[in-house]
Design an enzyme around this catalytic site. Structure first.
Site, PDB file in Angstrom:
ATOM      1  CD1 TRP A 130      -2.526   1.764   0.336  1.00 24.21           C
ATOM      2  CD2 TRP A 130      -2.022   1.986   2.501  1.00 24.21           C
ATOM      3  NE1 TRP A 130      -3.206   2.859   0.804  1.00 24.21           N
ATOM      4  CE2 TRP A 130      -2.918   3.022   2.134  1.00 24.21           C
ATOM      5  CE3 TRP A 130      -1.578   1.921   3.821  1.00 24.21           C
ATOM      6  CZ2 TRP A 130      -3.361   3.977   3.027  1.00 24.21           C
ATOM      7  CZ3 TRP A 130      -2.026   2.875   4.718  1.00 24.21           C
ATOM      8  CH2 TRP A 130      -2.905   3.889   4.327  1.00 24.21           C
ATOM      9  CG  ASP A 212      -2.702  -2.752   7.159  1.00 21.89           C
ATOM     10  OD1 ASP A 212      -3.781  -2.621   7.769  1.00 21.89           O
ATOM     11  OD2 ASP A 212      -2.297  -1.926   6.313  1.00 21.89           O
ATOM     12  CE  LYS A 247     -10.137   1.202   3.028  1.00 24.36           C
ATOM     13  NZ  LYS A 247      -9.728   2.024   1.926  1.00 24.36           N
TER      14      LYS A 247
HETATM   15  C1  LMR Z   1      -6.637   3.163  -0.682  1.00 25.56           C
HETATM   16  O1  LMR Z   1      -5.625   2.471  -0.689  1.00 25.56           O
HETATM   17  O2  LMR Z   1      -7.181   3.566  -1.712  1.00 25.56           O
HETATM   18  C2  LMR Z   1      -7.272   3.536   0.615  1.00 25.56           C
HETATM   19  O3  LMR Z   1      -6.698   2.828   1.654  1.00 25.56           O
HETATM   20  C3  LMR Z   1      -7.341   4.989   0.859  1.00 25.56           C
HETATM   21  C4  LMR Z   1      -6.025   5.626   1.157  1.00 25.56           C
HETATM   22  O4  LMR Z   1      -5.929   6.295   2.187  1.00 25.56           O
HETATM   23  O5  LMR Z   1      -5.088   5.470   0.382  1.00 25.56           O
END
Ligand code: LMR
Length: 398
Positions: A130, A212, A247
């Protein structure tokens, strides 16, 4: 002071959202950020959330401080939801939790905790991970390294590469950040047997697991999505577990998450929780209450809980349906690429494997916006935009 600040790049997901908003074209599709949209393109407030809010409005008698760790009821429910009420670690009194400012807040508090005991510790993240994992860990002064994860050739999992790295390169005491389910950005998850193998390496080598869990319930089900996590938690002596209600409750802007700690013993848990409280106090003092109250209310009220589970099931089923339809529509357009990845990947996201040029082409020629790395939000597909998206993707894949 300010003159010395160099210009810097905006977070790639947020930057793309701004570009989408600025695009004047009528026909444009936003597949960027991870929010669930219904078939009409709305990001709905869930029925149970509305119910819990109405109840809170009626019964709330004070707005006084709740405390550094946040809502006590939520802090009991969070580990139970993640690990299961009858998990042996909970029964043994080895588990504690604090409410955090969303899942990102949990990640940051966890990284600060790690840095307070092991400054500069190494955190291994999946390649890719992420977009915010790396900045959060680096801001806490931690060192980032990557383990192999996504395999571009079949848009699947490079499990051999991952396990070899954990076994041969990661050092005892290093932190390994794992995604519990619905891997962000790839949608490629570990199978239960692979979680078992990873658990074994983590235990044998004395690695520190940091999980996570931002999408519980969005993949295969509330329990199914955390089978691997529960196995891991049953075998490791210590663990940190960041989680989000953004979410699965659709309460993104309420910033509600939790950090669960698994310690070796109830005696060890006390000082860890005290350290966590000190970390929070020196950072934002206390978390906001509204989202936490909603989640705690829904979890405690059997009717609201049943309605929440029912709506979450509808959400999950719609996402799965959109995966099927996207695959089918791409097949109809005679795309030569193996499309099984679209339906094999799990959760909100799919990693298209598009090159930066392909991402740019579909944005410029079709007005289809996705994250820069080729991640799309499947939960933003709808009956009104899926044909256009399939046209754009087919053009990119040909
Ligand atoms: C995403 O990955 O789109 C979400 O978790 C929102 C974010 O804060 O990036």
């Amino acid at each position: 002071m300010f003159a010395e600040i160099e210009p810097r790049a905006v977070d790639p997901i947020m930057a793309m959202m701004a570009a989408f908003r600025a695009d004047p074209r009528e026909l444009k599709v936003d597949l960027i950020v991870g929010v669930y949209k219904d078939d009409e393109g709305r990001v709905p407030v869930m029925r149970a959330v509305k119910g819990a809010e109405a109840k809170t409005l009626k019964t709330e008698e004070t707005k006084t401080y709740v405390g550094i760790a946040g809502d006590a009821e939520l802090n009991k429910r969070t580990p139970e939801m993640l690990l299961g009420v009858d998990h042996p670690a909970i029964a043994a009194g080895r588990v504690g939790a604090v409410q955090t400012v969303g899942g990102s807040g949990a990640l940051r508090v966890a990284c600060d905790l790690i840095a307070s005991t092991r400054p500069g510790a190494t955190v291994w993240v999946s390649k890719p991970t992420w977009a915010n994992h790396v900045p959060v860990a680096q801001a806490a002064g931690l060192t980032i390294k990557e383990y192999p994860y996504f395999r571009a050739s079949d848009r699947g999992l490079d499990f051999d590469g991952m396990i070899a790295c954990l076994r041969d390169e990661v050092q005892p005491g290093d932190v390994v950040l794992l995604h519990a389910c619905c891997h962000n950005p790839t949608g490629v998850d570990l199978k239960p047997a692979q979680w078992e193998e990873i658990t074994k390496v983590i235990v044998d080598k004395g690695l520190f697991p940091f999980v996570d869990c931002a999408y519980q319930g969005l993949g295969k089900g509330m329990d199914e999505d955390v089978t691997g996590l529960r196995h891991l938690a049953a075998h490791v002596p210590q663990m940190l577990l960041a989680s989000s209600f953004s979410k699965n409750f659709g309460i993104y802007r309420e910033r509600t998450g939790g950090l669960t700690v698994l310690a070796e013993s109830p005696e060890q848990l006390g000082p860890v929780m005290a350290q966590l409280n000190a970390t929070i106090r020196s950072n934002y003092s206390m978390p906001p209450n509204h989202g936490a109250r909603i989640v705690a209310e829904v979890m405690a009220d059997p009717e609201l809980h049943a309605d929440w589970i029912a709506e979450l099931t509808e959400v999950r089923e719609r996402i799965a349906k959109m995966r099927q339809e996207l695959r089918q529509k791409l097949e109809e357009r005679q795309v030569t690429v193996d499309l099984s990845f679209v339906t094999d990947q799990v959760g909100m996201f799919s990693y298209t494997g598009f090159t930066p040029e392909q991402v740019q082409m579909v944005r410029e020629e079709y007005g289809i916006y996705m994250a820069k790395d080729g991640r799309i939000n499947i939960a933003a597909l709808s009956s009104s935009n899926i044909d256009h998206v399939a046209d754009g993707f087919a053009a990119a894949l040909r």
